[in-house]
Write a protein that holds these residues in place. Sequence first.
Motif, PDB file in Angstrom:
ATOM      1  N   ARG A   1     112.778  55.605  73.465  1.00 39.07           N
ATOM      2  CA  ARG A   1     112.512  56.689  74.416  1.00 39.07           C
ATOM      3  C   ARG A   1     113.827  57.267  74.950  1.00 39.07           C
ATOM      4  O   ARG A   1     114.008  58.483  75.029  1.00 39.07           O
ATOM      5  N   GLY A   2     114.749  56.364  75.289  1.00 41.29           N
ATOM      6  CA  GLY A   2     116.034  56.822  75.795  1.00 41.29           C
ATOM      7  C   GLY A   2     116.838  57.575  74.755  1.00 41.29           C
ATOM      8  O   GLY A   2     117.479  58.595  75.062  1.00 41.29           O
ATOM      9  N   VAL A   3     116.816  57.099  73.514  1.00 40.65           N
ATOM     10  CA  VAL A   3     117.544  57.775  72.437  1.00 40.65           C
ATOM     11  C   VAL A   3     117.013  59.186  72.251  1.00 40.65           C
ATOM     12  O   VAL A   3     117.781  60.164  72.159  1.00 40.65           O
ATOM     13  N   PHE A   4     115.690  59.333  72.199  1.00 37.43           N
ATOM     14  CA  PHE A   4     115.096  60.650  71.989  1.00 37.43           C
ATOM     15  C   PHE A   4     115.374  61.574  73.179  1.00 37.43           C
ATOM     16  O   PHE A   4     115.625  62.775  73.003  1.00 37.43           O
ATOM     17  N   GLN A   5     115.344  61.005  74.399  1.00 44.13           N
ATOM     18  CA  GLN A   5     115.640  61.808  75.584  1.00 44.13           C
ATOM     19  C   GLN A   5     117.041  62.401  75.520  1.00 44.13           C
ATOM     20  O   GLN A   5     117.284  63.522  75.982  1.00 44.13           O
ATOM     21  N   ALA A   6     117.969  61.647  74.945  1.00 44.07           N
ATOM     22  CA  ALA A   6     119.369  62.080  74.891  1.00 44.07           C
ATOM     23  C   ALA A   6     119.676  62.915  73.659  1.00 44.07           C
ATOM     24  O   ALA A   6     120.838  63.296  73.446  1.00 44.07           O
ATOM     25  N   GLY A   7     118.669  63.193  72.845  1.00 44.38           N
ATOM     26  CA  GLY A   7     118.881  64.054  71.684  1.00 44.38           C
ATOM     27  C   GLY A   7     119.318  63.322  70.435  1.00 44.38           C
ATOM     28  O   GLY A   7     119.865  63.937  69.513  1.00 44.38           O
ATOM     29  N   GLY A   8     119.076  62.013  70.375  1.00 43.06           N
ATOM     30  CA  GLY A   8     119.389  61.245  69.182  1.00 43.06           C
ATOM     31  C   GLY A   8     118.152  60.978  68.351  1.00 43.06           C
ATOM     32  O   GLY A   8     117.029  61.356  68.718  1.00 43.06           O
TER      33      GLY A   8
ATOM     34  N   SER B   1     125.844  49.697  55.574  1.00 45.79           N
ATOM     35  CA  SER B   1     125.089  50.198  54.423  1.00 45.79           C
ATOM     36  C   SER B   1     124.051  51.256  54.777  1.00 45.79           C
ATOM     37  O   SER B   1     123.412  51.811  53.873  1.00 45.79           O
ATOM     38  N   HIS B   2     123.866  51.541  56.072  1.00 50.31           N
ATOM     39  CA  HIS B   2     122.850  52.506  56.484  1.00 50.31           C
ATOM     40  C   HIS B   2     123.485  53.680  57.231  1.00 50.31           C
ATOM     41  O   HIS B   2     124.594  53.566  57.764  1.00 50.31           O
ATOM     42  N   PRO B   3     122.766  54.810  57.317  1.00 51.19           N
ATOM     43  CA  PRO B   3     123.320  56.010  57.958  1.00 51.19           C
ATOM     44  C   PRO B   3     123.257  55.935  59.478  1.00 51.19           C
ATOM     45  O   PRO B   3     122.539  56.695  60.139  1.00 51.19           O
ATOM     46  N   LEU B   4     124.003  55.012  60.058  1.00 47.75           N
ATOM     47  CA  LEU B   4     123.964  54.768  61.496  1.00 47.75           C
ATOM     48  C   LEU B   4     125.248  55.269  62.141  1.00 47.75           C
ATOM     49  O   LEU B   4     126.348  54.914  61.726  1.00 47.75           O
ATOM     50  N   ASP B   5     125.089  56.053  63.204  1.00 46.01           N
ATOM     51  CA  ASP B   5     126.238  56.538  63.966  1.00 46.01           C
ATOM     52  C   ASP B   5     126.558  55.631  65.140  1.00 46.01           C
ATOM     53  O   ASP B   5     127.686  55.609  65.636  1.00 46.01           O
ATOM     54  N   GLY B   6     125.578  54.897  65.612  1.00 45.60           N
ATOM     55  CA  GLY B   6     125.748  53.954  66.705  1.00 45.60           C
ATOM     56  C   GLY B   6     124.608  52.964  66.685  1.00 45.60           C
ATOM     57  O   GLY B   6     123.590  53.201  66.018  1.00 45.60           O
ATOM     58  N   VAL B   7     124.782  51.846  67.399  1.00 44.06           N
ATOM     59  CA  VAL B   7     123.748  50.812  67.381  1.00 44.06           C
ATOM     60  C   VAL B   7     123.510  50.246  68.778  1.00 44.06           C
ATOM     61  O   VAL B   7     124.441  50.133  69.584  1.00 44.06           O
ATOM     62  N   VAL B   8     122.251  49.918  69.029  1.00 48.27           N
ATOM     63  CA  VAL B   8     121.862  49.110  70.179  1.00 48.27           C
ATOM     64  C   VAL B   8     121.514  47.738  69.643  1.00 48.27           C
ATOM     65  O   VAL B   8     120.649  47.613  68.761  1.00 48.27           O
ATOM     66  N   LEU B   9     122.197  46.728  70.132  1.00 49.64           N
ATOM     67  CA  LEU B   9     122.012  45.358  69.666  1.00 49.64           C
ATOM     68  C   LEU B   9     121.087  44.634  70.636  1.00 49.64           C
ATOM     69  O   LEU B   9     121.414  44.477  71.814  1.00 49.64           O
ATOM     70  N   MET B  10     119.942  44.178  70.151  1.00 46.22           N
ATOM     71  CA  MET B  10     118.970  43.509  71.007  1.00 46.22           C
ATOM     72  C   MET B  10     119.005  42.013  70.742  1.00 46.22           C
ATOM     73  O   MET B  10     118.587  41.543  69.679  1.00 46.22           O
TER      74      MET B  10
ATOM     75  N   ALA C   1     117.907  53.272  79.402  1.00 47.62           N
ATOM     76  CA  ALA C   1     119.273  53.710  79.721  1.00 47.62           C
ATOM     77  C   ALA C   1     120.233  53.376  78.580  1.00 47.62           C
ATOM     78  O   ALA C   1     121.157  54.145  78.286  1.00 47.62           O
ATOM     79  N   CYS C   2     120.025  52.227  77.922  1.00 47.40           N
ATOM     80  CA  CYS C   2     120.843  51.882  76.751  1.00 47.40           C
ATOM     81  C   CYS C   2     120.672  52.933  75.661  1.00 47.40           C
ATOM     82  O   CYS C   2     121.647  53.342  75.013  1.00 47.40           O
ATOM     83  N   GLY C   3     119.436  53.376  75.449  1.00 44.80           N
ATOM     84  CA  GLY C   3     119.172  54.382  74.432  1.00 44.80           C
ATOM     85  C   GLY C   3     119.872  55.697  74.738  1.00 44.80           C
ATOM     86  O   GLY C   3     120.441  56.341  73.851  1.00 44.80           O
TER      87      GLY C   3
END
Length: 579
Positions: free
Chosen positions: A72-79, A115-124, A239-241
Amino acid sequence: MGDRVKTAADLRSARWFAPDDLRSFGHRSRLMQLGYAEEDFRDKPVIGILNTWSELNSCHAHFRERAQDVKRGVFQAGGFAVELPSLSVDESFTKPTSMLYRNMLAMETEEMIRSHPLDGVVLMGGCDKTTPGLVMGAISAGVPMIYLPAGPMLRGHYAGKILGSGSDAWKYWDERRAGNISDEEWLGVQGGIARSAGTCMTMGTASTMTAITDAMGLTLPGASSIPAVDSGHQRMGSACGRRIVEMVWEDLTPDRIVTEASVRNAAIVAMATGCSTNAVVHLIAMARRAGIDLTLDDLDALGRVTPLIANVRPSGKDYLMEDFFQAGGLRALMKQIEDRLDGSVLTVTGRSLSDNLEGAEVYNDDVIRPLSNPVYQEGSLAVLRGNLSPDGAIIKPAACDPKFHVHEGPALVFDSYPEMKKAVDDESLQVTPDHVMVLRNAGPQGGPGFPEWGMLPIPKALIKQGHRDMLRISDARMSGTSYGACVLHVAPESHVGGPLALLKTGDTVRLDLPARRLDMLVDEDELARRRAEWTPPQPHYQRGYGYMFQRHVTQADKGCDFNFLEAGFGHAADEPDIF
């Protein structure tokens, strides 16, 4: 927050999705197969949510839902958020020990990102080995990252008493072995000691490692203290997202955050919290991934001058992590010792540590003590050297009876855990409270995997006499919820020919904690004779991951990482041009 330094064309994921060629056509097509339109992902940071949820990991039981908060946070921030399952290294069920698989999680994390198209990561993560495993891998991968700690579970309860994870289990087990606990009481403790999702609510390894990651600047400020089932934990997830999307645009990578100064801050905070002995091996491994040569002597020096101010079990006497949170949490503790920390270091917020601590306040000064009234004057850990541990060993002085700080007694040596377990349950065992129990062949290679066997059970014969502590030595680890006069992480381990392999039952062992010494009082000629007679044990594994582990794992004083994964072997972010 910081200014944008990246454009959409600079995104790492643009290498997968932006070009007008056949390969990128395939990438876009497969996302559309998943139900996404180009508007969902085109020119947006792709955020990987690395989730260590598992149905056998009770510490992470809430992570299915928490991943949705992050999205939810990622989408809110435009990611654009994508969830990827990661190895769930749980503490309760993984055999022979979860430590065997910490490095596997670190490797998986690094390779998953690369190996994946990731620009950033949230580590849980949160359960003991998930924190260092995820962080080690992400440091090596080098993309923007933020850590989301699982948070501690609620306090345990039984028959009007508050129970603490692990710590009270050991205590009640001793009373059961002594015949003082009924079946009904034992069942009540079993059902009451773990009441919700979340990690151990003592200052065990889980809370220690999330606090270290928080203090290092890799979490949102104070995130490590929030209980797992508190609604604030959901808000922190969102907030992390939001923040990780901003970090991608700012190009705020872990190498800018994990520095000598931030690692030193984390070590000081660990000492002040009453940290788990496991903090040593994990913090050293995390630092070495960033090219920082943190040593046992560095940690011992900080331990000598850092008071323990978190009155949280097992080093503290009265409180648990829920109380710590209500008292102000980690931000409040760090505010108490702010003048000992480097406040200029950068954190995932894009601001300095000092900025993040503004307004932090202690609400209960018995839980989070002032420096004028510490729980223990020195820090949580001490490093011992001597002819039994030339490369170091660890003890937690605040968690053992002070009468053992200087102790001399005859060794009672066991070569395996089954041998030791059988002996301590034999009421005819010839043992006194002055004996020094020793378990060897339990280190990184000997265990295999460095198991938590170091809190050796008190022999039943002594339990029935009313004794609840004695000096114990091993090349194993122990649970962060443990306590007692336990010397751990003896290095080099006996399996590779460390001096512990030469000790015999009846030899005199001397511990001198003030002098930081651990010795066997055996003359050098006799030790030379024993060494000439010693033969290396056979390796445990002939195939697979275990085969790789035992050939490449470093010793405890070096963090038990794989030698080919340390920073000297380069960073995975230096990727080959494969597109």
